[in-house]
Design a protein around this motif. Structure first.
Motif, mmCIF file in Angstrom:
data_model
loop_
_atom_site.group_PDB
_atom_site.id
_atom_site.type_symbol
_atom_site.label_atom_id
_atom_site.label_comp_id
_atom_site.label_asym_id
_atom_site.label_seq_id
_atom_site.Cartn_x
_atom_site.Cartn_y
_atom_site.Cartn_z
ATOM 1 N N GLU A 1 -3.261 -14.821 -21.363
ATOM 2 C CA GLU A 1 -2.835 -13.661 -20.610
ATOM 3 C C GLU A 1 -3.511 -12.430 -21.187
ATOM 4 O OE1 GLU A 1 1.378 -13.476 -20.675
ATOM 5 O OE2 GLU A 1 1.668 -15.341 -19.558
ATOM 6 N N LEU A 2 -3.426 -11.326 -20.461
ATOM 7 C CA LEU A 2 -4.051 -10.089 -20.923
ATOM 8 C C LEU A 2 -3.536 -9.725 -22.303
ATOM 9 C CD1 LEU A 2 -5.983 -7.788 -19.930
ATOM 10 C CD2 LEU A 2 -3.914 -6.518 -19.346
ATOM 11 N N PHE A 3 -2.214 -9.826 -22.486
ATOM 12 C CA PHE A 3 -1.591 -9.606 -23.786
ATOM 13 C C PHE A 3 -0.709 -10.799 -24.112
ATOM 14 C CE2 PHE A 3 -2.214 -5.245 -22.161
ATOM 15 C CZ PHE A 3 -3.012 -4.753 -23.180
ATOM 16 N N PRO A 4 -0.779 -11.293 -25.334
ATOM 17 C CA PRO A 4 0.100 -12.395 -25.723
ATOM 18 C C PRO A 4 1.535 -11.916 -25.875
ATOM 19 C CG PRO A 4 -1.077 -11.575 -27.638
ATOM 20 C CD PRO A 4 -1.642 -10.838 -26.447
ATOM 21 N N SER B 1 -9.250 -5.917 -20.360
ATOM 22 C CA SER B 1 -9.744 -6.888 -19.381
ATOM 23 C C SER B 1 -11.047 -7.512 -19.864
ATOM 24 C CB SER B 1 -9.964 -6.204 -18.030
ATOM 25 O OG SER B 1 -8.753 -5.760 -17.475
ATOM 26 N N GLU B 2 -11.929 -6.691 -20.429
ATOM 27 C CA GLU B 2 -13.168 -7.221 -20.984
ATOM 28 C C GLU B 2 -12.897 -8.173 -22.137
ATOM 29 O OE1 GLU B 2 -16.497 -3.750 -20.327
ATOM 30 O OE2 GLU B 2 -14.946 -3.383 -21.831
ATOM 31 N N LEU B 3 -11.965 -7.798 -22.982
ATOM 32 C CA LEU B 3 -11.633 -8.648 -24.118
ATOM 33 C C LEU B 3 -11.043 -9.977 -23.660
ATOM 34 C CD1 LEU B 3 -10.077 -5.910 -26.436
ATOM 35 C CD2 LEU B 3 -12.277 -7.057 -26.766
ATOM 36 N N LEU B 4 -10.231 -9.944 -22.608
ATOM 37 C CA LEU B 4 -9.689 -11.179 -22.055
ATOM 38 C C LEU B 4 -10.807 -12.075 -21.556
ATOM 39 C CD1 LEU B 4 -7.317 -12.943 -21.119
ATOM 40 C CD2 LEU B 4 -7.299 -11.625 -18.987
ATOM 41 N N ASN B 5 -11.779 -11.478 -20.893
ATOM 42 C CA ASN B 5 -12.907 -12.246 -20.373
ATOM 43 C C ASN B 5 -13.698 -12.890 -21.514
ATOM 44 O OD1 ASN B 5 -14.688 -13.040 -18.099
ATOM 45 N ND2 ASN B 5 -16.169 -11.716 -19.132
#
Length: 349
Positions: A9-12, A275-279
């Protein structure tokens, strides 16, 4: 490279106990050889009352000066405001003594923080060099003037967005770090997901020529990776998703830990978006080992201007419930929603 499940997820999820892992007292003993010298002082409920009291007042006896009469000109002449309640006075003689001892042990100056937050937003109130404390009064003044620190005092704010029941325990601690004039140009923030270092960001929003030399970037990236693998990866005992701030040495070959922070909306993503970090994290398994972490720096004066014109901690302007609901959206839809919220917040600001 260790694999990362694509089910991210975007944030855990962040529990109250997870958040406790980021207190200095929770991690300092394991990393004290590679971080700034620090001393942790437990604080009592009277200090919490002081922090919650209205106004910015300095406790009696904290300023290292002989006491003066508190009788004002108005009181001397006879005030008409006899019904006004006097400001509550506080005094912490034992804490003052301990702070003075630590200041002396740390070569005459310290930098304070509470459980998780440093009073960087109050640097305007301290003399140059900023955030340097020479007396207990300096420490109290910075803490009382900081909205960041106030966040730590109030449990409803400190644990906002955390899972788990309120156990009623929220002790405060004062952290005094040995004061150094740190070169902000050599500070980086590292982003870790599921134990994998996925990104490195320059922390200071200024353009530095040396950051844009390809060989220097490779040198910095390798130094951070080596330090992370040797000193952090196998020794961190908190949640597997986190950020860590480092100060590189002058030769850019080694580093020191500044602080750990939760991988959460409260932590600034700096030159990346979450969002970039999630990607990056989702695609880690498909990348070559030498592709991660991605390093990002201010690459031009124009970029510097754009970063400086973005409100600090802009991600905090986005409602937390929207961030938590993002797991139900695909990346493209969430990115569109995120961008619109940021534009609206910046317009309002």
């Amino acid at each position: 490279m260790p694999g990362i499940s694509t089910a991210l997820e975007l944030f855990p999820e962040l529990s109250r106990s997870d958040l406790q892992s980021f207190r200095t007292s929770a991690w300092y003993s394991r990393f004290q050889t590679v971080t700034i010298k620090s001393t942790v002082i437990p604080l009592d409920e009277e200090f919490r009352r002081y922090m919650n009291a209205d106004g910015v007042t300095i406790p009696d006896g904290a300023d290292d000066q002989a006491p003066e009469s508190t009788l004002s000109d108005d009181e001397d002449a006879g005030s008409d405001d006899d019904d006004d309640e006097p400001a509550e006075r506080f005094a912490f003689p034992e804490l003052d003594t301990r702070i003075r001892e630590i200041i002396q042990a740390y070569d005459g100056a310290v930098f304070p923080k509470l459980n998780w937050s440093a009073p960087k937003d109050a640097r305007w109130i301290s003399p140059s060099p900023p955030l340097r404390c020479l007396t207990p009064a300096d420490v109290y003044l910075l803490l009382k003037s900081s909205d960041f620190v106030t966040h730590d005092v109030d449990p409803s704010q400190a644990y906002e967005g955390c899972t788990g029941d309120d156990d009623g325990l929220h002790s405060l601690e004062l952290v005094l770090k040995k004061y150094y004039v740190m070169q902000e140009s050599r500070e980086v923030r590292c982003f870790v997901r599921r134990g994998v270092l996925i990104a490195i960001s320059q922390r200071d929003p200024n353009f530095y020529e040396f950051w844009n030399d390809d060989s220097t970037q490779r040198k910095i990236r390798q130094a951070v990776v080596d330090f992370f693998q040797r000193h952090i990866q196998q020794h961190w005992e908190g949640p597997p998703d986190y950020t860590v701030d480092l100060l590189l040495t002058r030769d850019l070959l080694r580093a020191h830990i500044i602080d750990f922070n939760p991988y959460a909306p409260r932590t600034d993503s700096l030159l990346f978006t979450y969002s970039e970090l999630l990607n990056l994290a989702q695609n880690a398994e498909g990348r070559e080992e030498n592709e991660l972490p991605v390093l990002r720096a201010i690459d031009s004066r124009t970029h510097e201007s754009a970063v400086r014109n973005t409100p600090a901690y802009a991600h905090n302007m986005v409602p937390l419930d929207m961030l938590q609901a993002s797991a139900g959206q695909d990346l493209e839809s969430f990115t569109s929603t995120w961008s619109e919220e940021i534009r609206r917040a910046m317009s309002d600001d």
